[in-house]
Enzyme design. Structure first.
Site, PDB file in Angstrom:
ATOM      1  N   LYS A 278     -11.398  -3.140  -0.994  1.00 56.74           N
ATOM      2  CA  LYS A 278     -11.068  -1.737  -1.252  1.00 56.74           C
ATOM      3  C   LYS A 278     -12.221  -0.839  -0.822  1.00 56.74           C
ATOM      4  O   LYS A 278     -13.373  -1.273  -0.828  1.00 56.74           O
ATOM      5  CB  LYS A 278     -10.847  -1.533  -2.765  1.00 56.74           C
ATOM      6  N   ARG A 352       1.027  -9.156  -7.719  1.00 55.48           N
ATOM      7  CA  ARG A 352       2.349  -9.781  -7.567  1.00 55.48           C
ATOM      8  C   ARG A 352       2.234 -11.291  -7.417  1.00 55.48           C
ATOM      9  O   ARG A 352       3.128 -12.038  -7.797  1.00 55.48           O
ATOM     10  CB  ARG A 352       3.087  -9.132  -6.386  1.00 55.48           C
TER      11      ARG A 352
HETATM   12  N1  BES Z   1      -4.646  -2.954  -8.648  1.00 55.77           N
HETATM   13  C1  BES Z   1      -4.071  -2.370  -7.493  1.00 55.77           C
HETATM   14  C2  BES Z   1      -3.136  -1.197  -7.826  1.00 55.77           C
HETATM   15  C3  BES Z   1      -3.761   0.013  -8.434  1.00 55.77           C
HETATM   16  C4  BES Z   1      -4.107   1.085  -7.641  1.00 55.77           C
HETATM   17  C5  BES Z   1      -3.929   0.115  -9.784  1.00 55.77           C
HETATM   18  C6  BES Z   1      -4.645   2.218  -8.194  1.00 55.77           C
HETATM   19  C7  BES Z   1      -4.478   1.248 -10.353  1.00 55.77           C
HETATM   20  C8  BES Z   1      -4.821   2.307  -9.561  1.00 55.77           C
HETATM   21  C9  BES Z   1      -3.243  -3.399  -6.728  1.00 55.77           C
HETATM   22  O1  BES Z   1      -3.673  -4.707  -6.836  1.00 55.77           O
HETATM   23  C10 BES Z   1      -3.301  -3.015  -5.288  1.00 55.77           C
HETATM   24  O2  BES Z   1      -4.375  -2.931  -4.765  1.00 55.77           O
HETATM   25  N2  BES Z   1      -2.157  -2.765  -4.690  1.00 55.77           N
HETATM   26  C11 BES Z   1      -2.079  -2.372  -3.328  1.00 55.77           C
HETATM   27  C12 BES Z   1      -0.865  -3.025  -2.717  1.00 55.77           C
HETATM   28  C13 BES Z   1      -0.778  -2.899  -1.227  1.00 55.77           C
HETATM   29  C14 BES Z   1      -1.933  -3.619  -0.568  1.00 55.77           C
HETATM   30  C15 BES Z   1       0.541  -3.473  -0.763  1.00 55.77           C
HETATM   31  C16 BES Z   1      -1.973  -0.845  -3.275  1.00 55.77           C
HETATM   32  O3  BES Z   1      -1.363  -0.253  -4.156  1.00 55.77           O
HETATM   33  O4  BES Z   1      -2.543  -0.267  -2.370  1.00 55.77           O
HETATM   34 ZN    ZN Z   2      -5.232  -5.162  -5.450  1.00 60.82          ZN
END
Ligand code: BES
Ligand code: ZN
Ligand code: ZN
Length: 500
Positions: A278, A352
């Site tokens: 990230k 997921r």
């Molecule tokens: N933990 C994150 C989602 C999240 C984002 C929670 C902001 C709280 C605040 C999750 O694991 C994630 O990173 N999801 C990705 C999915 C994508 C790569 C398909 C996302 O939401 O960008």
């Molecule tokens: Zn994630």
């Protein structure tokens, strides 16, 4: 905070008097020790009694308290339970800034013009707002030894009603408020814990300890056991971290239970994104990525405290998503517990993956309903903002029930579709599915449709994407300004209790 109920007035730092407004936007003075004071403020226009307004008066006149706090409820006809809850939160904030430690809440004025049922439910909601406001996460701040210990906000709140008919209702309300206070604050504490302390092992130990106090049986699977269970997806996420992943299985099984609800929570103790790392901006918030697990644990504890009749199996999957030397790489293909293969496109779509394996595990218990909660997608914040969570399900009847409970408790949910065609976006040549698509469209639903591939035929299931509401909910006055909210604990506990 201590909460109690008395049938006679008590000597305290401050009395709380709730006041309705009339059509001319002036406070209505009903029978109370402060009737004359309300009448005075009517004349002087110092207090309008609009919903959530407060007036602190340092001398309480004829009452038994040293001070009195007026809290406006607006027009009685417009009063909702949520308005009462928010008024309770405003009362808390004023009492805190005035350093009032012991307070009493005069309930009988709530029933002056209405029946007693209204008084009890309004008092309950007001108190709920007040007690939910009483939370601070400061365990890592150095205490100043010179300063006398001063806790945050009122220490004791006494609900006072002279009406004997309300005794049993208010005794029940007192106990329930204490249960809600403790359970929601467990969820908040868990969610706020920094991930260097809040490791999978920490949560597993805490779960065992707290479960024991509530007579819930509890077992913990480490990675060796997860391997035996063939949880390839769970292990693929945990692989990049030096800390061992843990799966907690809690079984609240009251005698004579007819229905079983399984709660399945995402407990990523820190989500760096893994190899698909990230950006650093706000990455610190990813300590909250275990709030699905924390919320369902809080709800399970609340259900146990309330001695609900249904069996509740709670499965919490804790691990870290880190980019270590053994980390899963984009393009890897991993076999899930249910035998399906998944091509990992983005290691940041890890929630997921871990849920897929534990959802499959949960279904071995043959539950009548499976409810999972997860901070699954950033997309849910874009789609719905910060007023509700996303709800996806294969079961219209319980979707309706969840939406209704969410509305009633102001822990709102919003239904999103899971048309089969959404799965087309997750098709790939080299495996049964991939974990993310090539564009960002419909991100929340894609998370939901992925999970659905792990729900067996005949299993009734719903998925709550709580990424928007898990933390940073300070726009609602009874949630902390910063950090974990504890939202949806009450709604899930109610759903579990009422499931038939
Ligand atoms: N933990 C994150 C989602 C999240 C984002 C929670 C902001 C709280 C605040 C999750 O694991 C994630 O990173 N999801 C990705 C999915 C994508 C790569 C398909 C996302 O939401 O960008
Ligand atoms: Zn994630
Ligand atoms: Zn995540």
């Amino acid at each position: 905070m201590k909460i109690e109920y008395k049938s006679a007035s008590v000597s305290v730092d401050c009395d709380i008097l709730v006041v309705f407004q009339d059509g001319s936007k002036k406070p209505i003075a009903v029978k109370s020790p402060y009737k004359a004071l309300v009448e005075k403020s009517r004349k002087t226009n110092t207090f309008t009694a609009s919903a959530g307004s407060t007036l602190f008066i340092p001398y309480g006149g004829k009452g038994s308290a040293k001070n009195v706090l007026f809290v406006g409820l607006g027009l009685e006809a417009d009063l909702t339970l949520e308005k009462a809850r928010q008024a309770g939160a405003h009362a808390f904030s004023k009492l805190t800034s005035e350093k009032m430690k012991t307070v009493s809440f005069l309930i009988d004025v709530l029933g002056e013009s209405k029946n007693n049922d209204a008084a009890v439910s309004r008092a309950h909601a007001f108190m709920e707002g007040l007690v939910l406001s009483s939370y601070k996460f400061d365990k890592y701040k150095k205490k100043d030894p010179k300063k006398e210990v001063s806790s945050f906000g009122p220490e004791k709140v006494t609900m006072v009603s002279k009406d004997k008919k309300l005794k049993s209702d208010l005794t029940f309300v007192t106990k329930d408020l204490k249960d809600v206070y403790e359970s929601v604050n467990i969820t908040r504490d868990w969610s706020n814990e920094p991930s260097n302390y809040g490791t999978p092992e920490y949560y597993a130990n805490e779960a065992v300890r707290i479960a024991k106090e509530h007579g819930i049986s509890c077992k913990v699977l480490g990675e060796k056991e997860a391997l035996k269970e063939k949880m390839g997806l769970f292990l693929s996420v945990s692989a990049g971290s030096d800390r061992e992943g843990k799966i907690v299985v809690l079984d609240y099984h009251p005698k004579g239970a007819e229905k079983t609800v399984a709660l399945v929570g995402k407990g990523v103790t820190f989500d760096s994104g893994g190899i698909s790392i990230k950006p650093s901006m706000r990455m610190e918030d990813m300590k909250h990525d275990m709030t699905g697990a924390a919320t369902l644990f809080g709800a399970a504890i609340l259900a146990a405290k309330r001695k609900v009749k249904n069996r509740v199996i709670t499965i919490l999957a804790f691990c870290e998503n880190m980019p270590g030397g053994d980390a899963t790489q984009p393009g890897n293909v991993i076999i899930a517990r249910n035998g399906k293969s998944v091509e990992i496109i983005n290691t940041d779509a890890e929630g997921r993956l871990i849920l897929a394996d534990v959802l499959d595990y949960a279904q071995d218990y043959k539950p009548d309903f499976v409810l999972n909660a997860a901070t699954l997608t950033g997309a849910v914040v874009v789609a719905l903002g910060k007023q509700c969570c996303g709800l996806m399900s294969n079961d219209p009847e319980n979707t309706e029930k969840l939406l209704q409970i969410g509305t009633e408790m102001h822990e709102r949910m919003w239904h999103l579709p899971l048309f089969d065609e959404y799965f087309d976006d997750l098709k790939t040549d080299c495996a049964d599915m991939k974990n993310s698509a090539n564009d960002g469209n419909g991100g929340t639903i894609r998370g939901g449709i992925f999970l659905k591939q792990f729900i067996r035929k005949g299993t009734r299931w719903a998925h709550m994407d709580i990424a928007a509401t898990a933390y940073g909910m300070g726009h609602i006055p009874y949630y902390p300004k910063k950090g974990a909210s504890g939202m949806h604990v009450r709604a899930v506990a109610k759903f579990v209790a009422e499931f038939v």
